[in-house]
Write a protein that holds these residues in place. Sequence first.
Motif, PDB file in Angstrom:
ATOM      1  N   THR A 254     -46.466  95.334 -38.683  1.00  0.00           N
ATOM      2  CA  THR A 254     -45.421  94.350 -38.376  1.00  0.00           C
ATOM      3  C   THR A 254     -45.341  93.293 -39.481  1.00  0.00           C
TER       4      THR A 254
ATOM      5  N   ALA B 266     -47.385 103.655 -39.444  1.00  0.00           N
ATOM      6  CA  ALA B 266     -48.279 103.195 -38.368  1.00  0.00           C
ATOM      7  C   ALA B 266     -48.804 104.373 -37.543  1.00  0.00           C
TER       8      ALA B 266
ATOM      9  N   SER C 270     -51.222 100.212 -40.134  1.00  0.00           N
ATOM     10  CA  SER C 270     -52.152  99.285 -39.470  1.00  0.00           C
ATOM     11  C   SER C 270     -53.529  99.942 -39.380  1.00  0.00           C
TER      12      SER C 270
HETATM   13  N1  PMP Z   1     -44.445 101.108 -36.242  1.00  0.00           N
HETATM   14  C1  PMP Z   1     -44.861 102.051 -35.393  1.00  0.00           C
HETATM   15  C2  PMP Z   1     -44.283 103.431 -35.497  1.00  0.00           C
HETATM   16  C3  PMP Z   1     -45.848 101.748 -34.453  1.00  0.00           C
HETATM   17  O1  PMP Z   1     -46.261 102.676 -33.607  1.00  0.00           O
HETATM   18  C4  PMP Z   1     -46.369 100.439 -34.407  1.00  0.00           C
HETATM   19  C5  PMP Z   1     -47.417 100.062 -33.372  1.00  0.00           C
HETATM   20  N2  PMP Z   1     -47.077 100.396 -32.070  1.00  0.00           N
HETATM   21  C6  PMP Z   1     -45.897  99.502 -35.311  1.00  0.00           C
HETATM   22  C7  PMP Z   1     -44.937  99.861 -36.218  1.00  0.00           C
HETATM   23  C8  PMP Z   1     -46.412  98.091 -35.322  1.00  0.00           C
HETATM   24  O2  PMP Z   1     -47.761  98.081 -35.654  1.00  0.00           O
HETATM   25  P1  PMP Z   1     -48.642  96.771 -35.415  1.00  0.00           P
HETATM   26  O3  PMP Z   1     -48.402  96.360 -33.994  1.00  0.00           O
HETATM   27  O4  PMP Z   1     -50.038  97.240 -35.671  1.00  0.00           O
HETATM   28  O5  PMP Z   1     -48.177  95.750 -36.382  1.00  0.00           O
END
Ligand code: PMP
Length: 404
Positions: free
Chosen positions: A93, A200, A221
């Motif tokens: 994010t 991610a 992440s």
């Molecule tokens: N993109 C995708 C495809 C994700 O699955 C996620 C986490 N659910 C995110 C972005 C965001 O990741 P984070 O919450 O670790 O910043």
Amino acid sequence: MSSFDALAFRQFFPFFNHNPEWIYLDTAATSQKPQQVIDAELAFYQQQNSNVHRGAHQLSQHATAAFEAARDSVQQFLNAACRSEIIFTSGTTAAFNQLAFGLMNTILKPGDRILISALEHHANIVPWQLHCQSRGVQLDVIPLDQQLMPDLDVYQQLLALKPKIVSLTQVSNALGHILPLATMLRAAKAAGAITIVDGAQGISWQVPDVQQWPVDFYCFSGHKLYGPTGIGVLYGKQRYLEQLRPLLGGGEMISDVSFQRSSFAALPARLEAGTPNIAGAIGLAAAIEFIRQFDAQQINQYKGELLQQFAAGLSQIPGLSPLTRVEQSAGIISLQLAGEHPNDLAMLLNEQKIAVRAGSHCAMPLFAMLQLPGAVRFAFAAYNLPAEVDVTLQALAAATEILR
Ligand code: PMP
């Protein structure tokens, strides 16, 4: 049958010893952590704790060396051309917010277009929207075909509008579908776009070789790759990273500051204002070291077998309709129970200590397009076992009986 030893793999994760009654099928939200990742974070705080870069003392030099060694691990993992192309963030994010802010203030001009797919997570939608209106930039969306994959014919038409940015997820977190990125990124580059990939979910399926892939930015992440929360990576090609205006200003990212103006440090520091998540970076490096011991293909094959087993069992339970096409999924099956809200099913499973996620999975526009209230998501990882699939199927059969 895959020769992968899931039971041996599971032994690395203390979570399962502490929670023997739980079946954890929410790895798409966050993965469990192997002991060596937990140990690496703990050891830093117990034995080494000091801030990086700042202090003249030796403790700070050691912390800096460990933090920068973590950057080297990520560089090797992604095969980035140089270490300054690896920016530590707090997660995907944060990486997307930096990208949207940085590109909107430099490369993007009024009238420009950004192209995303209908499968994107909010992290690859909202940061663009925060700027689109005030900057006069248009956000276009590739619709889906019958298989709930990006419609490649419409994609070609949208590329003909010459988007400056094409930003795609590697794997849909809501459905598990693996996008045909080799084709899509190549087409985006041929159309002259800057390419961004949201890794991610995809990083635990296929680690990109960022010098081989036609990708300019790649974000992921740590916590979805057996690493800690609060640490993530923004990879970018040096020439593009250099053009990004920093989202965060403050210590560490400057070369000179007066009350009138500041000049910025060289990469990667320029995009890493403030004290970084030092222990998190060290934990992420431990996670990378951990996962590199295993054969990714074997793991993927094993996850595929769990999915097949689960899908076969689902077909015997009346009323359940999977949205996911198993053959194009990276370990996720999302489904619906006709006439029921997904939360009700998830709550009944929770009572049986089966952890799944229900709702729109940070992909509200996708579910609005499908005219569905959401889905129940079952996310399988290499530490899940065939016996857990059987128990989950029994619990699902009982839950659907109750709800119908
Ligand atoms: N993109 C995708 C495809 C994700 O699955 C996620 C986490 N659910 C995110 C972005 C965001 O990741 P984070 O919450 O670790 O910043």
